[in-house]
Each structure stands twice: as C-alpha cells, then as structure tokens.
Write a protein that holds these residues in place. Structure first.
Motif, PDB file in Angstrom:
ATOM      1  N   VAL A   1      18.080 -33.769  -0.771  1.00 19.41           N
ATOM      2  CA  VAL A   1      18.241 -32.285  -0.794  1.00 19.41           C
ATOM      3  C   VAL A   1      17.905 -31.840   0.507  1.00 19.41           C
ATOM      4  N   GLU A   2      18.597 -30.821   0.869  1.00 23.44           N
ATOM      5  CA  GLU A   2      18.404 -30.051   2.040  1.00 23.44           C
ATOM      6  C   GLU A   2      17.569 -28.876   2.035  1.00 23.44           C
ATOM      7  N   LEU A   3      16.701 -28.562   2.879  1.00 24.31           N
ATOM      8  CA  LEU A   3      15.889 -27.641   2.770  1.00 24.31           C
ATOM      9  C   LEU A   3      16.049 -26.729   4.028  1.00 24.31           C
ATOM     10  N   VAL A   4      15.862 -25.476   4.063  1.00 27.02           N
ATOM     11  CA  VAL A   4      16.040 -24.457   4.895  1.00 27.02           C
ATOM     12  C   VAL A   4      15.038 -23.167   5.035  1.00 27.02           C
ATOM     13  N   GLN A   5      14.595 -22.676   5.819  1.00 26.13           N
ATOM     14  CA  GLN A   5      13.826 -21.427   5.829  1.00 26.13           C
ATOM     15  C   GLN A   5      14.978 -20.449   6.186  1.00 26.13           C
ATOM     16  N   MET A   6      14.709 -19.287   5.279  1.00 24.17           N
ATOM     17  CA  MET A   6      15.970 -18.319   5.739  1.00 24.17           C
ATOM     18  C   MET A   6      15.337 -17.172   5.165  1.00 24.17           C
ATOM     19  N   ASP A   7      15.966 -16.092   5.388  1.00 21.77           N
ATOM     20  CA  ASP A   7      15.786 -14.667   4.888  1.00 21.77           C
ATOM     21  C   ASP A   7      17.025 -14.587   3.957  1.00 21.77           C
ATOM     22  N   ALA A   8      16.902 -14.289   2.721  1.00 21.39           N
ATOM     23  CA  ALA A   8      17.954 -14.441   1.636  1.00 21.39           C
ATOM     24  C   ALA A   8      18.767 -13.242   1.780  1.00 21.39           C
ATOM     25  N   ARG A   9      18.661 -12.406   2.460  1.00 15.68           N
ATOM     26  CA  ARG A   9      19.459 -11.219   2.893  1.00 15.68           C
ATOM     27  C   ARG A   9      20.594 -11.658   4.157  1.00 15.68           C
ATOM     28  N   HIS A  10      20.247 -12.815   4.654  1.00 14.22           N
ATOM     29  CA  HIS A  10      20.967 -13.067   5.774  1.00 14.22           C
ATOM     30  C   HIS A  10      21.324 -14.739   5.635  1.00 14.22           C
ATOM     31  N   ILE A  11      22.218 -15.176   4.804  1.00 13.53           N
ATOM     32  CA  ILE A  11      22.624 -16.544   4.520  1.00 13.53           C
ATOM     33  C   ILE A  11      23.877 -16.816   5.536  1.00 13.53           C
ATOM     34  N   PRO A  12      23.355 -17.753   6.357  1.00 10.27           N
ATOM     35  CA  PRO A  12      24.243 -18.140   7.427  1.00 10.27           C
ATOM     36  C   PRO A  12      25.278 -19.142   6.969  1.00 10.27           C
ATOM     37  N   ALA A  13      26.019 -18.841   5.673  1.00  9.53           N
ATOM     38  CA  ALA A  13      27.063 -19.618   5.277  1.00  9.53           C
ATOM     39  C   ALA A  13      28.149 -18.862   4.794  1.00  9.53           C
ATOM     40  N   GLU A  14      29.473 -19.505   4.714  1.00 13.54           N
ATOM     41  CA  GLU A  14      30.466 -18.488   3.999  1.00 13.54           C
ATOM     42  C   GLU A  14      31.499 -19.639   3.379  1.00 13.54           C
ATOM     43  N   ASP A  15      31.713 -19.309   1.978  1.00 10.59           N
ATOM     44  CA  ASP A  15      32.529 -20.316   1.322  1.00 10.59           C
ATOM     45  C   ASP A  15      32.198 -21.582   1.143  1.00 10.59           C
ATOM     46  N   VAL A  16      30.932 -21.960   1.318  1.00  8.15           N
ATOM     47  CA  VAL A  16      30.572 -23.472   1.232  1.00  8.15           C
ATOM     48  C   VAL A  16      30.061 -23.885  -0.194  1.00  8.15           C
ATOM     49  N   PHE A  17      29.596 -22.901  -1.088  1.00  8.52           N
ATOM     50  CA  PHE A  17      29.035 -23.631  -2.256  1.00  8.52           C
ATOM     51  C   PHE A  17      30.171 -23.149  -3.310  1.00  8.52           C
ATOM     52  N   ASP A  18      30.235 -23.971  -4.564  1.00  9.36           N
ATOM     53  CA  ASP A  18      30.751 -23.608  -5.668  1.00  9.36           C
ATOM     54  C   ASP A  18      29.756 -23.173  -6.825  1.00  9.36           C
ATOM     55  N   LEU A  19      28.451 -23.178  -6.441  1.00  7.75           N
ATOM     56  CA  LEU A  19      27.302 -22.483  -7.350  1.00  7.75           C
ATOM     57  C   LEU A  19      26.168 -22.226  -6.512  1.00  7.75           C
ATOM     58  N   THR A  20      25.829 -21.103  -6.788  1.00 13.23           N
ATOM     59  CA  THR A  20      24.753 -20.366  -6.273  1.00 13.23           C
ATOM     60  C   THR A  20      23.615 -19.801  -7.164  1.00 13.23           C
ATOM     61  N   GLY A  21      22.537 -19.673  -6.829  1.00 12.78           N
ATOM     62  CA  GLY A  21      21.417 -19.247  -7.861  1.00 12.78           C
ATOM     63  C   GLY A  21      20.161 -18.741  -7.250  1.00 12.78           C
ATOM     64  N   ALA A  22      19.677 -17.651  -8.026  1.00 13.72           N
ATOM     65  CA  ALA A  22      18.349 -17.015  -7.533  1.00 13.72           C
ATOM     66  C   ALA A  22      17.562 -16.678  -8.569  1.00 13.72           C
ATOM     67  N   PHE A  23      16.294 -17.374  -9.096  1.00 14.96           N
ATOM     68  CA  PHE A  23      15.706 -17.480 -10.307  1.00 14.96           C
ATOM     69  C   PHE A  23      14.239 -16.632  -9.685  1.00 14.96           C
ATOM     70  N   ASP A  24      14.072 -15.627 -10.424  1.00  8.20           N
ATOM     71  CA  ASP A  24      13.019 -14.715 -10.037  1.00  8.20           C
ATOM     72  C   ASP A  24      12.692 -14.714  -8.563  1.00  8.20           C
ATOM     73  N   VAL A  25      13.616 -14.193  -8.127  1.00  5.23           N
ATOM     74  CA  VAL A  25      13.564 -13.874  -6.451  1.00  5.23           C
ATOM     75  C   VAL A  25      13.778 -12.597  -5.849  1.00  5.23           C
ATOM     76  N   ILE A  26      15.060 -12.067  -6.302  1.00  7.02           N
ATOM     77  CA  ILE A  26      15.655 -10.718  -5.779  1.00  7.02           C
ATOM     78  C   ILE A  26      14.774  -9.659  -6.181  1.00  7.02           C
ATOM     79  N   GLU A  27      13.914  -9.679  -7.271  1.00  9.39           N
ATOM     80  CA  GLU A  27      12.944  -8.568  -7.658  1.00  9.39           C
ATOM     81  C   GLU A  27      11.889  -8.451  -6.395  1.00  9.39           C
ATOM     82  N   HIS A  28      11.716  -9.392  -5.564  1.00  7.69           N
ATOM     83  CA  HIS A  28      10.818  -9.078  -4.516  1.00  7.69           C
ATOM     84  C   HIS A  28      11.307  -8.438  -3.411  1.00  7.69           C
ATOM     85  N   ILE A  29      12.695  -8.115  -3.117  1.00 10.91           N
ATOM     86  CA  ILE A  29      13.298  -7.710  -2.122  1.00 10.91           C
ATOM     87  C   ILE A  29      13.902  -6.246  -2.338  1.00 10.91           C
TER      88      ILE A  29
END
Length: 285
Positions: free
Chosen positions: A123-151
């Motif tokens: 499993v790959e782990l990366v530290q990033m700001d969720a507002r700036h995801i350095p990827a485009e058209d890479v994943f066929d599924l994404t998710g955020a579970f009780d995260v975006i209410e903090h932003i």
C-alpha cells in the motif's frame, strides 16, 4: 499490485521541476502543514488507533464502505483514499479483493506512521493537502471518509478527487450530517460544518459527479447520538466526547449488532432519510 509507485522516491514534477521531499520513505507534498493543527489535532491519532478496531461506529462503517464498493464498483482495482488517518478503512478495503494499486493520503505523518504498521507493505502512502492532489485520471475509485468536513474549501477537495478519478470511475464520500447535531465533539474535531441533507449531493454534482446512491448512516442509533450530543453542548471539557469512545463492552456489542443490521439493510437498497452521517456514492462524468 502492478507497476511502481505513483510518486517514487525523488519524484520530480514534470512541469516545474520541483523534487518532492520525503520522510521515512513517504513523499511529502505539503511538509509545511505536516502535523500542524490543521483540520484536526494530530495527537488524536494515537487515541483513535486504540479504538478503531472494535468501536461500533468504526467497525460498522468499514463494513458499509466495503459493501458499497463491492455493490457499485465490483471491477475497480485502483483506489485512492484521502485523509486515510491511521489506515483503518484502507486495511478493510485491502482485504476486500486483489488490488492493482492502493494509495492512502494524509496531511499528518503521525497518522501515516500508525497506518504503515497495520497496512500491507504494497500500500502506497503519501503526505499531501487534499485540496491539491498531484494525480490526474489515475484511479478508478476514490474516497474520503469523514474528511472533507474538516476543510473549509470542501469543493476544492471534490474537484481534486474528480481530476484524480478516471471518467466513469467512482467516488464514495462520508460526512457528518445535520447542523442541529453540532456539539462540543464537532469543535474538538475541528469540523467546519455538519452537512444539510442534500448538500453533499449538490456539491458532488457541481464538481463533475453523478450521484448513484445516498443514505444516512447511524440512522437507527440517531436518538442516542442526539441525546448524547445535545446534552454535551453546554458542558466544558472533553469528558462527554471521550465517553463516546470509552463504552463498556456490553453497550459496544449491542450498538455494533444494531449498526451491522442497519448496514445490511442499506446494502440491500434501503436509503435512510436521517442519521448521524451521510454517505454518498457517485460516478465521475
């Protein structure tokens, strides 16, 4: 898993030439925010790591998320979770099927340290700001579970998720629901908002997603939650909040069985109108 890491050691931006820093082998895209009180207090990761495996709310929520993935996206193989924290959800997702790529991102390395201990090595782990995801058209599924209410800029996160998600791919988002439930627990968690019914769906549609399914979570236990939260509204200190995580074993077993029954009903197609959380399944269009 196929292919190498998305952001290998020494990864360099092809546009600006910037070489991404790393810490303990983890790429650091937002080192200036690492382990600051930004979105949450990093010291809470240790407490959460001790309760996530058995606490009724986390156990049943993991079963709901994995069940929704299997129901709506049976063929996806490349998953990104933003705000993965200690890796509790990723751990459950990793066991659900054979994945080509699993990636967990988190603003705080202290959370990723716990995640690394419990997750498979691939499993790959990366530290990033969720507002700036350095990827485009890479994943066929994404998710955020009780995260975006903090932003504050939650729609900025949704736009980033859309860029990272392939056309026709999916996303699953979970957030706390009902502004009238706001309590000391939301203050301590550094929440920006609790979502009105329909608010998350509207924001997803506005940012490139088609809603496939929407439901409340913790619907059956909502009266207990409301009583607990409203009684704690005017109390000082964290005692009432801590009580939610420090249940006696019998109560925890009863609540776990109750929420598991709710999850089974949800996965059979029932959409609950009210509950402590809102969970939305959507497709990138």
């Amino acid at each position: 898993m196929e292919n190498g890491p998305i952001w290998p050691s020494g990864w360099q931006c092809g546009t600006c030439g910037h070489v991404v820093a790393e810490h303990d082998g983890i790429p650091m895209f937002a080192p200036e925010l690492a382990d600051t009180i930004s979105g949450m207090d990093p010291k809470n990761f240790e407490m959460l790591s001790k309760v996530e495996a058995e606490h009724f709310w986390f156990v049943a929520r993991n079963e709901l998320i994995v069940g929704l993935i299997n129901k709506f996206f049976p063929d996806v193989r490349r998953f990104l979770e933003i705000g993965c924290g200690n890796g509790a959800v990723l751990c459950a997702v990793a066991q659900a099927r054979n994945w080509e790529r699993l990636v967990g991102s988190e603003l705080h390395p202290s959370g990723l340290a716990f995640a690394r201990k419990r997750l498979p090595a691939q499993v790959e782990l990366v530290q990033m700001d969720a507002r700036h995801i350095p990827a485009e058209d890479v994943f066929d599924l994404t998710g955020a579970f009780d995260v975006i209410e903090h932003i504050a800029d939650d729609e900025g996160v949704l736009r980033g998720l859309r860029r990272a998600t392939q056309l026709g791919g999916g996303t699953i988002i979970a957030v706390p629901q009902h502004p009238w439930l706001w309590s000391r627990a939301d203050d301590i968690a550094y929440h920006q908002r609790r979502y009105r019914r329909g608010e998350l769906e509207e924001k997803l549609r506005r940012n490139g997603f088609e809603v496939l399914f929407s439901t409340s979570y913790t619907a059956v236990l909502l009266p207990f939650m409301a009583l607990s939260r409203l009684s704690a509204k005017h109390k000082k200190g964290n005692q009432e909040v801590e009580r939610e995580f420090d249940l006696n074993p019998l109560t925890n077993r009863i609540f776990t069985a109750t929420l598991r029954a709710e999850v089974r009903a949800t996965l059979s197609g029932l959409s609950w109108p009210a509950g402590g959380s809102r969970v939305v399944v959507a497709r990138a269009v």
